[in-house]
Write an enzyme that holds these catalytic residues in place. Structure first.
Site, PDB file in Angstrom:
ATOM      1  N   GLY A 194       0.824  -1.211   0.000  1.00 39.23           N
ATOM      2  CA  GLY A 194       0.000   0.000   0.000  1.00 39.23           C
ATOM      3  C   GLY A 194       0.853   1.253   0.000  1.00 39.23           C
ATOM      4  N   GLU A 233      10.521   1.959  -0.505  1.00 42.61           N
ATOM      5  CA  GLU A 233      10.173   2.090  -1.938  1.00 42.61           C
ATOM      6  C   GLU A 233       9.779   3.556  -2.134  1.00 42.61           C
ATOM      7  OE1 GLU A 233       6.597   0.003  -3.037  1.00 42.61           O
ATOM      8  OE2 GLU A 233       6.993   0.130  -5.187  1.00 42.61           O
TER       9      GLU A 233
END
Ligand SMILES: [Zn+2]
Length: 319
Positions: free
Chosen positions: A158, A188
């Site tokens: 998510g 990320e």
């Protein structure tokens, strides 16, 4: 034939919903394949939140047992065609419970699809950063129920930028108490601090983890605790982390001694295969077959498998 197509490979980071076969989807929807490809593939580079929107359409299709089973079976078939000898496929089971299915129905349907295939594969169940803690705990409970029955671990996916990893400490404490192993998408869209948290929670591997490059301390920890990164090169370009392939830090991470594995993330959304990723890594960074064999050995070493299974896979990699 593409270079590396016959090289035996291990895939540890591949999302089911992002890797649907357009031909199978065209059969389900009775629309032509080119129209489906336009809907399933990313059309232009944006940020992680733009990329995450690409999952809405495939998820809307996966709402019954038959389709979930077929999706898993066809993905295993496609991975096998790419000379993958072992895969850990991940999915967010709660996203498929909008209609008639409960979480167990979803997990059982996907496991059935995997078992119908001839690929050795296990399932990782994703929790979502956007969800309530109670819902994510439910995923941990279901994972526990199906551990050793095809489910290998849990994950957290998510919007990392909006929901930092540090907010999920309780969740991973609970997973530890329940004896459910985990990987975490971290570093990320977030920062090296997200990786630091994932390490402190006890993650077995880090999904992406490319922001480790910004912190000497985090890279040292990854090495010290022997935690590999699940690198997904094309995905990182598609989510706008790096404007060009050549900007990716993989070479610098490897040179620093951080262990990496190579993965696709989403084969269909990113229109890629492991063979394609290996070719890109060869083209932009000069990695060779020796490097890929080594990376696959790390992948086996850090897979959710018994020592005996690992030994068997390592033998297959050598062939
Ligand atoms: Zn992912």
């Amino acid at each position: 034939m593409k270079k590396y197509e016959n090289l035996k490979k291990v895939e540890l980071h591949c999302h089911l919903d992002g890797s649907l076969d357009p031909v199978r989807v065209s059969k389900w929807t009775r629309k032509n394949v080119s129209e489906i490809i336009d809907k399933l593939r990313l059309q232009r580079q944006g940020d992680l939140n733009d990329y995450l929107k690409m999952f809405e359409y495939p998820i809307s299709l996966l709402h019954n047992r038959q389709r979930l089973k077929e999706a898993a079976e066809v993905l295993c078939r496609d991975l096998k065609k790419d000379s993958v000898i072992y895969a850990e496929i991940r999915m967010d089971p709660l996203s498929h419970t909008k209609k008639d299915l409960n979480v167990k129905d979803v997990v059982e349907a996907v496991l059935e699809g995997i078992n119908n295939s001839t690929l050795k594969a296990k399932l990782i169940l994703c929790m979502k950063r956007e969800r309530e803690e109670a819902e994510n705990k439910m995923v941990i409970d279901v994972a526990k129920k199906y551990l050793k029955k095809g489910v290998a671990a849990i994950d957290l996916s998510g919007s990392e930028g909006d929901y930092p990893t540090r907010c999920f400490k309780n969740l991973f404490l609970y997973a530890k108490e329940q004896g459910v192993p985990f990987v975490i998408h971290a570093g990320e869209a977030g920062t090296s601090d997200d990786i630091n948290c994932a390490i402190s929670f006890g993650a077995s591997r880090i999904g992406h983890g490319v922001k480790a490059i910004t912190s000497f301390e985090v890279m040292e920890k990854l090495k010290k605790y022997d935690i590999p990164l699940e690198i997904c090169l094309t995905s990182n370009v598609h989510t706008g982390l790096y404007p060009k392939y050549s900007d990716h830090p993989i070479m610098r991470l490897v040179d620093s001694g951080v262990k990496v594995t190579i993965n696709t993330d989403n084969r269909t959304i990113s229109n890629t295969t492991l063979t394609d990723e290996y070719n890109l890594l060869n083209k932009y960074f000069g990695f060779t077959i020796t490097d890929f064999v080594e990376m696959n050995r790390y992948a086996v070493k850090h897979a959710f498998l018994s020592d005996k299974e690992k030994e068997e896979l390592l033998k297959q990699l050598e062939k």
